[in-house]
Scaffold this motif. Structure first.
Motif, PDB file in Angstrom:
ATOM      1  N   GLY A   1      23.610  16.590 -21.965  1.00 30.30           N
ATOM      2  CA  GLY A   1      24.034  15.745 -20.830  1.00 30.30           C
ATOM      3  C   GLY A   1      25.193  14.873 -21.286  1.00 30.30           C
ATOM      4  O   GLY A   1      25.211  14.420 -22.432  1.00 30.30           O
ATOM      5  N   ARG A   2      26.151  14.649 -20.386  1.00 30.06           N
ATOM      6  CA  ARG A   2      27.334  13.855 -20.739  1.00 30.06           C
ATOM      7  C   ARG A   2      26.905  12.524 -21.339  1.00 30.06           C
ATOM      8  O   ARG A   2      25.905  11.949 -20.937  1.00 30.06           O
ATOM      9  N   GLU A   3      27.665  12.088 -22.296  1.00 33.96           N
ATOM     10  CA  GLU A   3      27.412  10.837 -23.029  1.00 33.96           C
ATOM     11  C   GLU A   3      26.129  10.920 -23.859  1.00 33.96           C
ATOM     12  O   GLU A   3      25.535   9.903 -24.189  1.00 33.96           O
ATOM     13  N   GLY A   4      25.717  12.138 -24.181  1.00 34.51           N
ATOM     14  CA  GLY A   4      24.422  12.327 -24.834  1.00 34.51           C
ATOM     15  C   GLY A   4      24.370  12.047 -26.331  1.00 34.51           C
ATOM     16  O   GLY A   4      23.319  12.194 -26.946  1.00 34.51           O
ATOM     17  N   SER A   5      25.475  11.611 -26.927  1.00 31.34           N
ATOM     18  CA  SER A   5      25.453  11.391 -28.385  1.00 31.34           C
ATOM     19  C   SER A   5      24.537  10.245 -28.808  1.00 31.34           C
ATOM     20  O   SER A   5      23.963  10.282 -29.901  1.00 31.34           O
ATOM     21  N   ASP A   6      24.403   9.242 -27.963  1.00 30.70           N
ATOM     22  CA  ASP A   6      23.461   8.154 -28.282  1.00 30.70           C
ATOM     23  C   ASP A   6      22.055   8.739 -28.431  1.00 30.70           C
ATOM     24  O   ASP A   6      21.298   8.373 -29.328  1.00 30.70           O
TER      25      ASP A   6
ATOM     26  N   GLY B   1      34.398  19.929 -29.008  1.00 34.23           N
ATOM     27  CA  GLY B   1      34.870  18.559 -29.233  1.00 34.23           C
ATOM     28  C   GLY B   1      34.123  17.909 -30.395  1.00 34.23           C
ATOM     29  O   GLY B   1      34.723  17.325 -31.306  1.00 34.23           O
ATOM     30  N   GLU B   2      32.801  18.029 -30.380  1.00 38.10           N
ATOM     31  CA  GLU B   2      31.986  17.415 -31.428  1.00 38.10           C
ATOM     32  C   GLU B   2      32.129  18.174 -32.746  1.00 38.10           C
ATOM     33  O   GLU B   2      32.074  17.574 -33.815  1.00 38.10           O
ATOM     34  N   LEU B   3      32.280  19.505 -32.657  1.00 32.02           N
ATOM     35  CA  LEU B   3      32.437  20.279 -33.895  1.00 32.02           C
ATOM     36  C   LEU B   3      33.711  19.835 -34.613  1.00 32.02           C
ATOM     37  O   LEU B   3      33.710  19.559 -35.816  1.00 32.02           O
TER      38      LEU B   3
ATOM     39  N   VAL C   1      28.584  11.795 -34.581  1.00 29.31           N
ATOM     40  CA  VAL C   1      29.900  11.503 -34.012  1.00 29.31           C
ATOM     41  C   VAL C   1      30.127  12.281 -32.712  1.00 29.31           C
ATOM     42  O   VAL C   1      29.694  13.422 -32.566  1.00 29.31           O
ATOM     43  N   SER C   2      30.784  11.610 -31.772  1.00 29.93           N
ATOM     44  CA  SER C   2      31.174  12.245 -30.499  1.00 29.93           C
ATOM     45  C   SER C   2      32.545  12.889 -30.647  1.00 29.93           C
ATOM     46  O   SER C   2      33.244  12.644 -31.627  1.00 29.93           O
ATOM     47  N   ALA C   3      32.936  13.618 -29.630  1.00 27.60           N
ATOM     48  CA  ALA C   3      34.277  14.206 -29.598  1.00 27.60           C
ATOM     49  C   ALA C   3      35.321  13.083 -29.576  1.00 27.60           C
ATOM     50  O   ALA C   3      35.074  12.002 -29.060  1.00 27.60           O
TER      51      ALA C   3
ATOM     52  N   THR D   1      38.387  14.026 -25.498  1.00 21.94           N
ATOM     53  CA  THR D   1      38.369  15.471 -25.723  1.00 21.94           C
ATOM     54  C   THR D   1      37.391  16.212 -24.805  1.00 21.94           C
ATOM     55  O   THR D   1      37.706  17.310 -24.326  1.00 21.94           O
ATOM     56  N   THR D   2      36.217  15.625 -24.565  1.00 21.93           N
ATOM     57  CA  THR D   2      35.230  16.345 -23.735  1.00 21.93           C
ATOM     58  C   THR D   2      35.782  16.585 -22.327  1.00 21.93           C
ATOM     59  O   THR D   2      35.639  17.677 -21.769  1.00 21.93           O
ATOM     60  N   ASN D   3      36.421  15.563 -21.757  1.00 20.64           N
ATOM     61  CA  ASN D   3      37.027  15.745 -20.425  1.00 20.64           C
ATOM     62  C   ASN D   3      38.090  16.836 -20.471  1.00 20.64           C
ATOM     63  O   ASN D   3      38.173  17.669 -19.566  1.00 20.64           O
TER      64      ASN D   3
HETATM   65  N1  ASP Z   1      31.438  13.828 -25.992  1.00 18.50           N
HETATM   66  C1  ASP Z   1      30.357  13.816 -25.042  1.00 18.50           C
HETATM   67  C2  ASP Z   1      30.810  13.153 -23.764  1.00 18.50           C
HETATM   68  O1  ASP Z   1      31.906  12.627 -23.711  1.00 18.50           O
HETATM   69  C3  ASP Z   1      29.123  13.170 -25.559  1.00 18.50           C
HETATM   70  C4  ASP Z   1      29.252  11.694 -25.863  1.00 18.50           C
HETATM   71  O2  ASP Z   1      30.358  11.178 -25.952  1.00 18.50           O
HETATM   72  O3  ASP Z   1      28.242  11.030 -26.027  1.00 18.50           O
HETATM   73  O4  ASP Z   1      30.083  13.183 -22.807  1.00 18.50           O
END
Ligand code: ASP
Ligand code: MG
Length: 426
Positions: free
Chosen positions: A200-205, A121-123, A38-40, A44-46
Motif C-alpha cells: 500500500g502506498r506510503e507503506g514503508s513505515d 524505486g525501493e530496490l 528505505v523508501s524510493a 520516484t514511486t509517483n
Molecule cells: N515509496 C512508496 C510510496 O511512495 C512507499 C513509501 O514511501 O512509504 O508510496
C-alpha cells in the motif's frame, strides 16, 4: 537492535543521502546494529506509476523512464568516484526494469504488473544507500526483503504472513544484525512463488514495524522532514504544535481520522509488543522529536485532521419509510461491495447520510445499485474536518467562515463536512 526508517524526502538527492550517512555514523556504538528501511528516492514511486501506466496502455514511456534514470545517475555521480561498482548495479536494475516493461500485457492483471514495476524505486534506493554507507565506512549489508516479508498475492495491498515472516527474520536477518547494519526496502513483500507485492502506498513505515515486531527491536525511529508528530499538517496549518510524547492509542485514532503522519498499519505491531516509536527530523537529528509509546497523558493539544475530496451521500426510502436496520444493512452491504470506507455517518427519521472518499468510477455504480429503493442525493468536492481532543476555541477557529453540511461531536472528537476546503500554505 533498532529499526530506522528513512522516507523518500530523506534520500531525495546526494546531500540527503550524505545526511543519512552522518546520522548512521553518529549511531555507531560498536555492538548494536540498525535495520535500515528505505523508501524510493524523492518522488520516484509517483514517476514509476506514470511509467507503468503508459506501458500498460501500450504508450511510449521512454521519456519518463529516462528522466528517472538520469535522476538516479546524477545522485550516484555526486556520491561516488567514477567507476564505482554501484554504477553497474543500478544499470542492471534499470535493464531488468526495462526488460519487464517490454513484457507488460494489457490483458493481464493491472495490479500485479504494477507491483512488479513500482518496486524498483525501493530496490534502487536501498542499493545506493547501502553502497554509500559502505563507501563511508559504515558497516552495512544489503538485504532483499522480498523473500523475507512473505505476503499473500493481494497486489498493491498485500497482507503479511506473520508466522513465515517472523521465522525468516529470526533465521536470516537477526544473525546479519550481529555484524553490520542492514539496509532493506520499505513497502515491498513477496509471494511464495516469488512475485513482488507492495503493502500500500506510503507503506514503508509499516515495513519498519514488521521488522521491529519480528526481531524484536528495542525501538523504531521514523526520520522525517518535520520535527516530529505535529497536531496538524504544516502544509495546511501555520501554527502547529509538536507532541513530545503521545500514546499508541491516541496515534492510532489520529491515523484513523486521516492524519497522514504515519502509515495507519504501523502502530498495531508496535503497540502489541510495546516497542516505542520515535518520530524525528533528519534535518535536526539531535532534537528529541516525538516518542509514541505506552503512556497516559492528560489533556493534549487538539489535533486538526483534514480529509479532502470527500463525498456526502444521503438516502431516503422512496415511500418515506423510516430508516431502519433492514434498509441500513442494504446500504452497508453496497458500501462494502463497492469498497467505500465510511468516514462519517448520521441518520435521522427518514434519511441516512454517509461521508466517504470520492471515487469517480465506483461512485455512480454504487448509487445505481441502490437507486431503485432509495432517493439518493450527493455532493462531491467536500472536505471532512476532524478535531481530536477539541476545545471550544479550536472549534470556533476551524469552523469560522465555513459552510457546514453536517457535523457531529462526541466527548473527544468534533467532526464536520464542509463545502469550504482548505488551501495549502505558500
Ligand atoms: N515509496 C512508496 C510510496 O511512495 C512507499 C513509501 O514511501 O512509504 O508510496
Ligand atoms: Mg514516500
Amino acid at each position: 537492535m533498532k529499526v530506522f526508517k528513512f522516507g523518500g524526502a530523506s534520500v531525495k538527492d546526494a546531500a540527503a543521502v550524505c545526511n543519512v550517512g552522518t546520522i548512521l555514523q553518529a549511531q555507531q556504538s560498536g555492538s548494536s546494529y540498525i535495520l535500515v528501511v528505505v523508501s524510493a528516492m524523492g518522488k520516484t514511486t509517483n514517476a514509476l506509476e506514470q511509467v507503468f501506466e503508459k506501458a500498460f496502455h501500450q504508450q511510449d514511456f521512454t521519456a519518463p523512464l529516462s528522466n528517472l534514470q538520469q535522476y538516479h545517475y546524477q545522485i550516484i555521480r555526486e556520491l561516488f568516484p567514477e567507476q564505482h561498482p554501484v554504477q553497474q548495479q543500478v544499470e542492471n536494475l534499470f535493464q531488468q526494469l526495462q526488460a519487464y516493461l517490454s513484457t507488460i500485457d494489457s490483458s493481464d492483471l493491472y495490479d500485479k504488473q504494477y507491483d512488479q514495476v513500482v518496486s524498483y524505486g525501493e530496490l534502487l534506493a536501498s542499493v545506493i544507500l547501502n553502497e554509500y554507507l559502505t563507501h563511508v565506512q559504515v558497516p552495512s549489508t544489503w538485504l532483499d526483503c522480498r523473500p523475507i516479508i512473505r505476503t499473500d498475492p493481494i497486489w498493491r495491498e498485500a497482507k503479511v504472513d506473520w508466522n513465515l515472516t517472523q521465522n525468516n527474520i529470526q533465521n536470516s536477518v537477526k544473525p546479519l544484525l550481529q555484524k553490520t547494519h542492514v539496509v532493506t526496502q520499505g513497502f515491498l513483500g513477496g509471494t511464495f512463488d516469488e512475485f513482488t507485492t507492495t503493502l500500500g502506498r506510503e507503506g514503508s513505515d509499516y515495513t519498519a514495524a514488521i521488522f521491529a515486531y519480528c526481531l524484536p527491536a528495542q525501538s523504531v525511529t521514523i526520520w522525517k522532514d518535520v520535527a516530529g508528530l505535529l497536531n496538524a499538517d504544516p502544509k495546511l496549518f501555520s501554527d502547529t504544535v509538536l507532541y513530545q510524547e503521545i500514546s499508541f492509542q491516541e496515534t492510532i485514532e489520529m491515523a484513523y481520522y486521516g492524519a497522514s503522519v504515519i502509515h495507519p498499519k504501523t502502530i498495531k505491531p508496535l503497540a502489541i509488543s510495546h516497542i516505542p516509536l520515535y518520530v524525528k527530523s533528519f534535518l535536526h537529528p539531535e532534537a528529541p522529536g516525538t516518542v509514541i509509546h505506552d503512556c497516559r497523558h492528560d489533556k493534549i493539544a487538539p489535533a486538526f485532521i483534514v480529509k479532502q475530496q470527500q463525498c456526502l451521500i444521503s438516502f431516503q426510502e422512496k415511500d418515506f419509510a423510516f430508516i431502519n436496520e433492514s434498509n441500513l444493512s442494504t446500504i452497508f452491504a453496497a458500501l462494502a461491495n463497492y469498497r467505500f470506507k465510511i468516514n462519517l455517518m448520521q441518520n435521522s427519521a427518514i434519511s441516512f447520510s454517509v461521508c466517504t472518499d470520492s471515487d469517480a468510477t465506483r461512485l455512480p455504480l454504487f448509487m445505481q445499485s441502490l437507486q431503485e429503493q432509495f432517493n439518493i442525493h450527493y455532493n462531491t468536492d467536500l472536505t471532512l474536518f476532524t478535531i481530536k481532543n477539541y476545545d471550544e476555541a479550536s472549534i470556533t477557529h476551524l469552523t469560522k467562515d465555513k459552510i457546514i453540511l453536517l457535523e457531529q461531536r462526541s466527548r473527544t472528537t468534533f467532526q464536520f463536512v464542509s463545502k469550504t476546503g482548505i488551501t495549502v500554505q505558500p
